[in-house]
Scaffold this motif. Structure first.
Motif, PDB file in Angstrom:
ATOM      1  N   ASP A  11       3.228 -11.614  -7.282  1.00 58.13           N
ATOM      2  CA  ASP A  11       4.387 -10.771  -7.600  1.00 58.13           C
ATOM      3  C   ASP A  11       4.107  -9.987  -8.888  1.00 58.13           C
ATOM      4  O   ASP A  11       3.952 -10.589  -9.950  1.00 58.13           O
ATOM      5  CB  ASP A  11       5.613 -11.684  -7.784  1.00 58.13           C
ATOM      6  N   PRO A  12       4.046  -8.632  -8.813  1.00 56.63           N
ATOM      7  CA  PRO A  12       3.714  -7.849 -10.019  1.00 56.63           C
ATOM      8  C   PRO A  12       4.795  -7.936 -11.102  1.00 56.63           C
ATOM      9  O   PRO A  12       4.544  -7.609 -12.270  1.00 56.63           O
ATOM     10  CB  PRO A  12       3.576  -6.422  -9.485  1.00 56.63           C
ATOM     11  N   ARG A  33       4.188 -16.200  -9.597  1.00 54.80           N
ATOM     12  CA  ARG A  33       4.877 -16.269  -8.299  1.00 54.80           C
ATOM     13  C   ARG A  33       4.135 -15.445  -7.250  1.00 54.80           C
ATOM     14  O   ARG A  33       3.512 -14.439  -7.587  1.00 54.80           O
ATOM     15  CB  ARG A  33       6.277 -15.673  -8.482  1.00 54.80           C
ATOM     16  N   THR A  34       4.234 -15.875  -5.999  1.00 50.22           N
ATOM     17  CA  THR A  34       3.629 -15.063  -4.926  1.00 50.22           C
ATOM     18  C   THR A  34       4.674 -14.782  -3.853  1.00 50.22           C
ATOM     19  O   THR A  34       5.687 -15.477  -3.764  1.00 50.22           O
ATOM     20  CB  THR A  34       2.444 -15.789  -4.255  1.00 50.22           C
ATOM     21  N   GLY A  35       4.438 -13.736  -3.063  1.00 52.31           N
ATOM     22  CA  GLY A  35       5.329 -13.418  -1.949  1.00 52.31           C
ATOM     23  C   GLY A  35       4.529 -12.695  -0.880  1.00 52.31           C
ATOM     24  O   GLY A  35       3.611 -11.935  -1.193  1.00 52.31           O
ATOM     25  N   ILE A  36       4.894 -12.947   0.380  1.00 52.08           N
ATOM     26  CA  ILE A  36       4.163 -12.333   1.502  1.00 52.08           C
ATOM     27  C   ILE A  36       4.207 -10.807   1.403  1.00 52.08           C
ATOM     28  O   ILE A  36       3.244 -10.113   1.703  1.00 52.08           O
ATOM     29  CB  ILE A  36       4.772 -12.791   2.843  1.00 52.08           C
ATOM     30  N   GLN A  37       5.371 -10.279   0.921  1.00 53.38           N
ATOM     31  CA  GLN A  37       5.539  -8.815   0.879  1.00 53.38           C
ATOM     32  C   GLN A  37       4.573  -8.138  -0.098  1.00 53.38           C
ATOM     33  O   GLN A  37       4.348  -6.931  -0.011  1.00 53.38           O
ATOM     34  CB  GLN A  37       7.006  -8.454   0.532  1.00 53.38           C
ATOM     35  N   PHE A  38       3.993  -8.930  -1.011  1.00 54.59           N
ATOM     36  CA  PHE A  38       3.064  -8.341  -1.995  1.00 54.59           C
ATOM     37  C   PHE A  38       1.608  -8.403  -1.537  1.00 54.59           C
ATOM     38  O   PHE A  38       0.733  -7.845  -2.201  1.00 54.59           O
ATOM     39  CB  PHE A  38       3.199  -9.048  -3.348  1.00 54.59           C
ATOM     40  N   SER A  82      -1.729  -7.508  -0.163  1.00 53.16           N
ATOM     41  CA  SER A  82      -2.379  -6.244   0.192  1.00 53.16           C
ATOM     42  C   SER A  82      -3.881  -6.402  -0.035  1.00 53.16           C
ATOM     43  O   SER A  82      -4.339  -6.418  -1.177  1.00 53.16           O
ATOM     44  CB  SER A  82      -1.820  -5.109  -0.672  1.00 53.16           C
ATOM     45  N   ASP A  83      -4.615  -6.533   1.061  1.00 50.37           N
ATOM     46  CA  ASP A  83      -6.068  -6.680   0.934  1.00 50.37           C
ATOM     47  C   ASP A  83      -6.681  -5.399   0.381  1.00 50.37           C
ATOM     48  O   ASP A  83      -7.550  -5.440  -0.484  1.00 50.37           O
ATOM     49  CB  ASP A  83      -6.683  -7.030   2.291  1.00 50.37           C
ATOM     50  N   ALA A  84      -6.196  -4.248   0.889  1.00 58.93           N
ATOM     51  CA  ALA A  84      -6.738  -2.964   0.424  1.00 58.93           C
ATOM     52  C   ALA A  84      -6.342  -2.702  -1.029  1.00 58.93           C
ATOM     53  O   ALA A  84      -7.099  -2.102  -1.794  1.00 58.93           O
ATOM     54  CB  ALA A  84      -6.233  -1.838   1.321  1.00 58.93           C
ATOM     55  N   GLY A  85      -5.166  -3.169  -1.429  1.00 57.62           N
ATOM     56  CA  GLY A  85      -4.679  -2.940  -2.795  1.00 57.62           C
ATOM     57  C   GLY A  85      -5.188  -3.961  -3.802  1.00 57.62           C
ATOM     58  O   GLY A  85      -4.730  -3.996  -4.946  1.00 57.62           O
ATOM     59  N   GLY A  86      -6.101  -4.841  -3.385  1.00 61.86           N
ATOM     60  CA  GLY A  86      -6.691  -5.816  -4.312  1.00 61.86           C
ATOM     61  C   GLY A  86      -5.756  -6.972  -4.654  1.00 61.86           C
ATOM     62  O   GLY A  86      -5.910  -7.614  -5.694  1.00 61.86           O
ATOM     63  N   ASN A  87      -4.777  -7.252  -3.788  1.00 60.53           N
ATOM     64  CA  ASN A  87      -3.879  -8.388  -4.028  1.00 60.53           C
ATOM     65  C   ASN A  87      -3.818  -9.280  -2.773  1.00 60.53           C
ATOM     66  O   ASN A  87      -2.773  -9.396  -2.125  1.00 60.53           O
ATOM     67  CB  ASN A  87      -2.479  -7.874  -4.397  1.00 60.53           C
TER      68      ASN A  87
END
Ligand code: CU
Length: 254
Positions: free
Chosen positions: A155-156, A138-143, A145-150
Motif C-alpha cells: 500500500d503506497p 500493509r498490502t492489498g490485492i488492488q495494489f 502490479s507486476d509491470a509497476g514494480g509492486n
C-alpha cells in the motif's frame, strides 16, 4: 529356468546402483536436513534388505517349482500370514514414529529471528524484507502490479511500507534462525529447496510459517514443487545463504 538368474541379476544391478550412487541428493545444509538423511538411510537399508531377501526367495521358488504343473494353495497358512503382516506393520509404524520425531524437532518461532515474506504467483517468486524500521507495510490485492514494480501489492499510503525491500532472489543469513512467511496470490504453490530437504505447500488466503536455519553459505535453487499451471517448470528462483555480516551489509545498502 532363465527367470531365476535374471531376477538375481536385476537385484544385483539395483544394489550396485545404490552402492555407487551415480545420482544422489546434494549435500545437506541444515541440522534438520542431516536428520532427514539419517532417517532416509535407515529406511533404505531396511527396505533394501527386505527387497534382496524377497528376490532371492522368489528366484529360488521359480527355479525349484518350475516342473510343477499345478499350483499349490498358498492361502490358509495363518501362521505365516499373521507373522508377516504383524512384522510389516511393526516395521512401518516404527519408521514413521522415528520420522515424525525428526519432523517435530524443527524449531517453532524463536525470538530474534529474521523474518522474510515469500510471495508466490504463476510463475515467479518474490521476497519481502521489512527494511530498517523492522515492520512490513500493509498490502492489498488492488495494489499488485507486476509491470509497476509492486508484485507484492504494498500500500503506497502506508509509511511502514516505504522502506520494505522486495527482491526476486532470496537472501538469508547463514547460521541464524530465519522465519519465512509463505503467501500465494493465485493457486497452490510449494516452496522447495533440495539442500534443506524441505517442501512446504503455500495455500491461497493463508500465511504459512516455515522455520529454516541454513548452516552453510552458498547458492541454492528454489523450485516450485506443486504442479501449478503451464509455466510450472519455469517457476524457480535462487536462495543465497550469506555470512551474517555480509547479509547485514547487503540489507543496509538496499
Ligand atoms: Cu508454482
Amino acid at each position: 529356468m532363465l527367470l531365476g538368474p535374471i531376477l538375481l541379476l536385476l537385484t544385483a544391478a539395483a544394489c550396485v546402483l545404490f552402492a555407487l550412487k551415480p545420482v544422489w541428493f546434494p549435500a545437506a545444509i541444515s541440522a534438520e536436513a542431516l536428520a532427514y538423511d539419517r532417517q532416509f538411510v535407515w529406511t533404505l537399508w531396511i527396505a533394501g534388505a527386505i527387497f534382496i531377501a524377497a528376490q532371492i526367495l522368489l528366484a529360488f521358488a521359480v527355479v525349484r517349482g518350475r516342473k510343477r504343473t499345478t499350483a499349490i494353495a498358498a492361502s490358509g497358512k495363518h501362521r505365516i500370514e499373521c507373522t508377516s503382516g504383524i512384522a510389516t506393520a511393526a516395521l512401518f509404524i516404527t519408521l514413521s514414529v522415528l520420522g515424525s520425531r525428526g519432523w517435530a524437532k524443527i524449531p517453532a518461532r524463536a525470538p530474534g529471528e529474521e523474518t522474510i515474506e515469500v510471495h508466490a504467483h504463476q510463475f515467479a517468486w518474490n521476497f519481502r524484507y521489512p527494511g530498517p524500521d523492522g515492520q512490513f507495510g500493509r498490502t492489498g490485492i488492488q495494489f499488485i502490479s507486476d509491470a509497476g514494480g509492486n508484485p507484492v501489492g504494498i500500500d503506497p499510503n502506508d509509511p511502514a511500507g516505504k522502506d520494505d525491500i522486495v527482491t526476486a532472489t532470496l537472501r538469508v543469513p547463514a547460521g541464524r534462525d530465519v522465519l519465512l512467511l509463505l503467501h500465494t496470490r493465485d493457486v497452490i504453490h510449494d516452496f522447495f529447496v533440495r539442500e534443506l530437504r524441505t517442501k512446504q505447500d503455500i495455500v491461497p488466503g493463508m500465511e504459512i510459517p516455515l522455520e529454516i536455519h541454513v548452516d552453510r553459505p552458498g547458492t541454492y535453487e528454489i523450485a516450485c514443487a506443486e504442479l501449478c499451471g503451464l509455466g510450472h517448470s519455469q517457476m524457480r528462483s535462487t536462495m543465497i545463504a550469506m555470512p551474517p555480516e555480509e547479509y547485514d551489509r547487503w540489507k543496509r545498502q538496499r
